[in-house]
Each structure stands twice: as C-alpha cells, then as structure tokens.
Design a protein around this motif. Structure first.
Motif, PDB file in Angstrom:
ATOM      1  N   VAL A   1      44.169  28.992  40.389  1.00 56.86           N
ATOM      2  CA  VAL A   1      42.939  29.651  39.938  1.00 56.86           C
ATOM      3  C   VAL A   1      43.325  30.569  38.777  1.00 56.86           C
ATOM      4  N   GLU A   2      42.648  30.411  37.647  1.00 58.34           N
ATOM      5  CA  GLU A   2      43.015  31.121  36.415  1.00 58.34           C
ATOM      6  C   GLU A   2      43.251  32.607  36.661  1.00 58.34           C
ATOM      7  N   PRO A   3      44.476  33.080  36.386  1.00 56.05           N
ATOM      8  CA  PRO A   3      44.759  34.504  36.600  1.00 56.05           C
ATOM      9  C   PRO A   3      43.912  35.389  35.683  1.00 56.05           C
ATOM     10  N   ARG A   4      43.474  36.500  36.229  1.00 50.70           N
ATOM     11  CA  ARG A   4      42.692  37.459  35.448  1.00 50.70           C
ATOM     12  C   ARG A   4      43.090  38.861  35.908  1.00 50.70           C
ATOM     13  N   PRO A   5      42.901  39.847  35.038  1.00 55.11           N
ATOM     14  CA  PRO A   5      43.324  41.195  35.413  1.00 55.11           C
ATOM     15  C   PRO A   5      42.395  41.836  36.439  1.00 55.11           C
ATOM     16  N   SER A   6      42.986  42.549  37.385  1.00 59.34           N
ATOM     17  CA  SER A   6      42.222  43.361  38.325  1.00 59.34           C
ATOM     18  C   SER A   6      42.921  44.711  38.403  1.00 59.34           C
TER      19      SER A   6
ATOM     20  N   VAL B   1      38.719  43.427  50.378  1.00 63.32           N
ATOM     21  CA  VAL B   1      39.230  42.240  49.678  1.00 63.32           C
ATOM     22  C   VAL B   1      38.023  41.460  49.184  1.00 63.32           C
ATOM     23  N   PRO B   2      37.683  41.558  47.892  1.00 60.76           N
ATOM     24  CA  PRO B   2      36.416  40.984  47.417  1.00 60.76           C
ATOM     25  C   PRO B   2      36.367  39.461  47.419  1.00 60.76           C
ATOM     26  N   GLY B   3      37.517  38.805  47.361  1.00 57.42           N
ATOM     27  CA  GLY B   3      37.521  37.347  47.358  1.00 57.42           C
ATOM     28  C   GLY B   3      38.550  36.798  48.328  1.00 57.42           C
ATOM     29  N   ASN B   4      38.181  35.749  49.060  1.00 57.14           N
ATOM     30  CA  ASN B   4      39.101  35.059  49.979  1.00 57.14           C
ATOM     31  C   ASN B   4      39.604  35.943  51.121  1.00 57.14           C
ATOM     32  N   SER B   5      38.770  36.883  51.555  1.00 53.83           N
ATOM     33  CA  SER B   5      39.186  37.757  52.658  1.00 53.83           C
ATOM     34  C   SER B   5      39.371  36.964  53.955  1.00 53.83           C
ATOM     35  N   LYS B   6      38.562  35.915  54.140  1.00 54.87           N
ATOM     36  CA  LYS B   6      38.661  35.105  55.364  1.00 54.87           C
ATOM     37  C   LYS B   6      40.049  34.486  55.491  1.00 54.87           C
ATOM     38  N   PHE B   7      40.635  34.103  54.353  1.00 52.72           N
ATOM     39  CA  PHE B   7      41.967  33.505  54.347  1.00 52.72           C
ATOM     40  C   PHE B   7      42.998  34.469  54.942  1.00 52.72           C
TER      41      PHE B   7
ATOM     42  N   THR C   1      47.068  41.228  39.683  1.00 51.62           N
ATOM     43  CA  THR C   1      46.514  39.994  39.128  1.00 51.62           C
ATOM     44  C   THR C   1      45.586  39.355  40.156  1.00 51.62           C
ATOM     45  N   ALA C   2      44.370  39.052  39.747  1.00 50.90           N
ATOM     46  CA  ALA C   2      43.474  38.231  40.562  1.00 50.90           C
ATOM     47  C   ALA C   2      43.699  36.780  40.133  1.00 50.90           C
ATOM     48  N   GLY C   3      43.350  35.842  41.015  1.00 54.66           N
ATOM     49  CA  GLY C   3      43.658  34.443  40.725  1.00 54.66           C
ATOM     50  C   GLY C   3      45.028  34.090  41.279  1.00 54.66           C
ATOM     51  N   GLY C   4      45.431  32.830  41.102  1.00 61.77           N
ATOM     52  CA  GLY C   4      46.726  32.384  41.615  1.00 61.77           C
ATOM     53  C   GLY C   4      46.591  31.111  42.425  1.00 61.77           C
ATOM     54  N   VAL C   5      47.535  30.887  43.332  1.00 62.68           N
ATOM     55  CA  VAL C   5      47.551  29.656  44.130  1.00 62.68           C
ATOM     56  C   VAL C   5      46.287  29.580  44.987  1.00 62.68           C
TER      57      VAL C   5
ATOM     58  N   ASP D   1      45.812  33.562  45.492  1.00 67.91           N
ATOM     59  CA  ASP D   1      44.532  34.001  44.928  1.00 67.91           C
ATOM     60  C   ASP D   1      43.821  34.944  45.898  1.00 67.91           C
ATOM     61  N   VAL D   2      44.461  36.106  46.125  1.00 72.68           N
ATOM     62  CA  VAL D   2      43.848  37.179  46.912  1.00 72.68           C
ATOM     63  C   VAL D   2      44.180  38.503  46.236  1.00 72.68           C
TER      64      VAL D   2
END
Length: 418
Positions: free
Chosen positions: A187-192, A63-69, A353-357, A383-384
């Motif tokens: 957080v602005e949605p972006r494609p993953s 999980v490249p972003g917000n894995s701690k969450f 989708t990356a980004g979100g709440v 946003d995970v």
C-alpha cells in the motif's frame, strides 16, 4: 546457522528477536546501524513514549486504519504487559498527560540499554549488516538471507525494517522491496505524524514562534471537524509543526484529494463573551495608546503584524477609536485564525509511515506471510499506524512479539515434521 533471522534492530525487531529466543529458537538480529534502536532514541523528544496506559479497546480506537488486524496481537500483548515487560527489565516507568508512558529517567537510552541487555541474556546474536535479499526455494519456502557482508541460512525470517520516515535512522523502505519481491502488495507509503505546509505566507512571518495552550479544529472541505485538540504548536518557514500539528496530521488522511484547513483558537480559556469583555477592558484602560501596543499585551510580538494585516486595523489607530465592527473582527481572528493546508511535508520528515505491506496478506495471529512459508512481518513495515501518544510503539511491541513467537513456532513444526 541461526534458525531465525530478524532484519531490523528497532522496537519491533528487538521484541521479535527476544520473543523467538524465549521460545528456544536460535536467533540472529541483523541491524545495518552500529547501534540498535536508533529511531527509539528520538521518540518522545528523546524521552521515548514507550506505550499508552490504556486498554486494548482504547489502543485500537487510536489506530485509524486496519485496527481489526491488530486485535489478536494487541490482545495477547496489551499495553499493560508492555509496561510490565520494561519494569521487569529494570526500567521504572511513569504515566503522564494523555496516559503516555515514559521511563522515569526521561531517557530513551534506558529503554534501548534494557533491550540490549535482554537480547544478550537471551543469547541473540547481533550482527551489523544490511540485508539485501531473501532466498526462497521453488515451493515458496524461505531458506536464507543475503547481506552485504555474507549469507545467513535460516528456517524463518522476521522483516522489521520500519517504513521510510526518518531515513537517517535506517528506515529506507528495504522491507517493502523484500515484500514486493515475495509477491506481496505494498500500500503506497504516505507520511503520518508529519509537519504541515500552509498556504498563507503569514506562518513564515512568525517562524520560530511556539504557542502553548492553544486549541485547533481541523476541518475538511465540507467544513466537518475531523480533529480538535488543545496543546502546543510551532510556526515554521513552511507552515506548522509541533505536537498538536503532528497529532492532527494523522487525522488528515486524504490530503491528495481533500482540502483541509485549521482554525486556531489563540485564547481557548476564554469564550467569546469573556474575551470580548477582556478586549473592552484593555482598550478602555489603554485608550490613548496605539492599537499595536494594546495587541502586544494580548499576543506574542511576532503575531502583532500578522493580526494587524488580517484584521485590517491600522497599528497607529488609538485604542479609543476602535469601532465595534473592528473589535468583532479582532475577536473572530483571535478565536478562529484560519490556516489552509496545502499538504504534508515530505515523508522523510514524518515520525511514522502509513501504508506498507497489505495486512490481508499477513496472518493477524502470527504475522506470517500468506505468500511464502517462513516469512513474518512486524512493526511499521505493515500497513498499520496510529495517532500519537505511545500507540505506534505499542503496535511495534505487539506485532514484534507475535512475529517472534510465530517464527519460533514455525521452526518447531518444521523440526517435528522431519
């Protein structure tokens, strides 16, 4: 009146509804499509990559972003429990390359059917309707959901509407609007996990060509490798797609401000010395043949004109006339064909989708909103996001379970307070 409304009948929503019902809450699941799990049908090429047979730590590393969450939710419902959950629902599983877990039947429909049976057994009411707004009292407490077909009073809601990828499955960003209306940051949605657009026109020349067992390195503008893997890719009219490329795209997280390029190794099984010996042998054995015919024994036919152009070697040049410099150029191209990436395909074509709440505005243990009482989030609306391999579905199962249980506990405490 149901105590809990779950909005969205995808992976996270189904799990949230089941988890809440298991705790004794009365639950209604709102799904805008005629059938549940529409996106599940297309995961893993219709086979449904249920999860990854890995530890919680390995999951979080993917999980490249917000894995701690995700630590709390994933620890309380780890991959091994997700596997046991579906086995207990009557879906035998199997483990494949990369620890990917699939139904033994290779049918996504078996996962969806099992969830549907479980929901019915748990007496979850399934209603086909699209939620349009949430009703919140002045003291920031949720009291109900308004749908296109009617009103749904409740004590808690789980928003599990997905992102904005594959909009035909119903993921059209509704959850972002609900969250925004409640005061949440999006957080602005972006494609993953998305196909990539190439700068070079030669990709279009090879449109439809699928290459197996090739290797890629993805490098940024500083020529630092951000991803390297071996697998299958596909040339398209716009650039590149296929499993290898979708995985690579998740590592290219700054496409708006960073330039990435791919080095494609067409012969990863051979190092440079072995490949050079192979070229010498082929050129020697076919000394009187045109170079283009020698190439046809090395690469798929669609690639031949591209390699002739990139190496600058005339196709009608006899094999015995190829110079050492020309052979070196061919070797370098076969081991490192450079493809510059101009960006991703549109977000609607992304698998995830990356980004979100924004996760800092959500309780990581219960998935509860920190803004409004009685509101919970699960799955891709948060946003995970993760790399390919079953990790994204595991996020859906873990956060869905946490949100369902969190909502049921909130309802129980509300009752006790009265």
């Amino acid at each position: 009146m149901s105590e809990i409304i779950v909005i969205g009948g995808g992976a996270a929503g189904c799990m949230a509804a089941l988890a809440a019902a298991e705790q004794g809450a009365s639950v209604t699941l709102l799904e805008r499509n005629p059938k549940l799990g529409r996106k599940l049908y297309i995961t893993g090429k219709g086979r449904c990559n249920v999860t990854n047979h890995c530890t919680v730590q390995e999951l979080l590393q993917n999980v490249p972003g917000n894995s701690k969450f995700l630590t709390s939710a994933a620890t309380r419902f780890p991959p091994e429990e997700a596997e046991a959950f579906f086995e207990e629902l009557g879906v035998p599983l199997k483990i494949e390359r990369g620890n990917r877990v699939f139904p033994q039947s290779d049918k996504a429909a078996d996962i969806i059917d099992a969830l549907l049976r479980a929901l019915r057994k748990a007496k979850v009411a399934i209603v086909q309707d699209r939620a349009v707004s949430l009703t919140v009292e002045e003291e920031d407490r949720l009291t109900g959901v308004t749908g296109e077909q009617g009103e749904y009073p409740c004590k808690a809601v789980v928003i599990a509407t997905g992102g904005v990828s594959y909009p035909l499955t119903g993921s059209t960003g509704d959850g972002y609007e609900f969250a925004r209306a409640l005061g949440h940051t999006i957080v602005e949605p972006r494609p993953s996990l998305v196909p990539l657009v190439a700068e070079q026109p030669f990709c279009a020349q090879m449109q439809g060509l699928s290459l197996r067992n090739v290797a890629i390195q993805v490098k940024n503008s500083k020529k630092k490798t951000v991803y390297a893997e071996q697998g299958e890719l596909l040339f398209t009219h716009f650039g590149l797609s296929g499993p290898l490329i979708l995985s690579a795209s998740a590592h290219m997280r700054s496409m708006d401000k960073e330039h990435y390029f791919i080095l494609l190794d067409l012969k990863p099984a051979l190092d440079q010395e072995k490949l050079d010996n192979r070229l010498l042998r082929d050129l020697g054995e076919q000394a009187n043949k045109d170079f283009r015919h020698v190439l046809e024994g090395l690469v798929p036919r669609l690639m031949v004109p591209v390699l002739l152009e990139l190496t600058g070697i005339p196709g009608d040049l006899k094999a015995n006339s190829i110079t050492k410099v020309q052979r070196r150029k061919l070797l370098e191209t076969l081991k490192g064909l450079r493809i510059d990436i101009s960006g991703p395909r549109p977000i609607g074509e992304a698998i995830v989708t990356a980004g979100g709440v924004k996760t800092s505005e959500v309780d990581p243990h219960t998935m509860a909103s920190k803004k409004v009482q009685g509101v919970f989030f699960a799955g891709e609306v948060l946003d995970v996001d993760a790399y390919t391999g079953g990790f994204n579905l595991q996020i859906a199962w873990s956060t869905g379970r946490a949100a369902g249980r969190g909502a049921a506990e909130a309802v129980r405490l509300t009752k006790e307070a009265k």
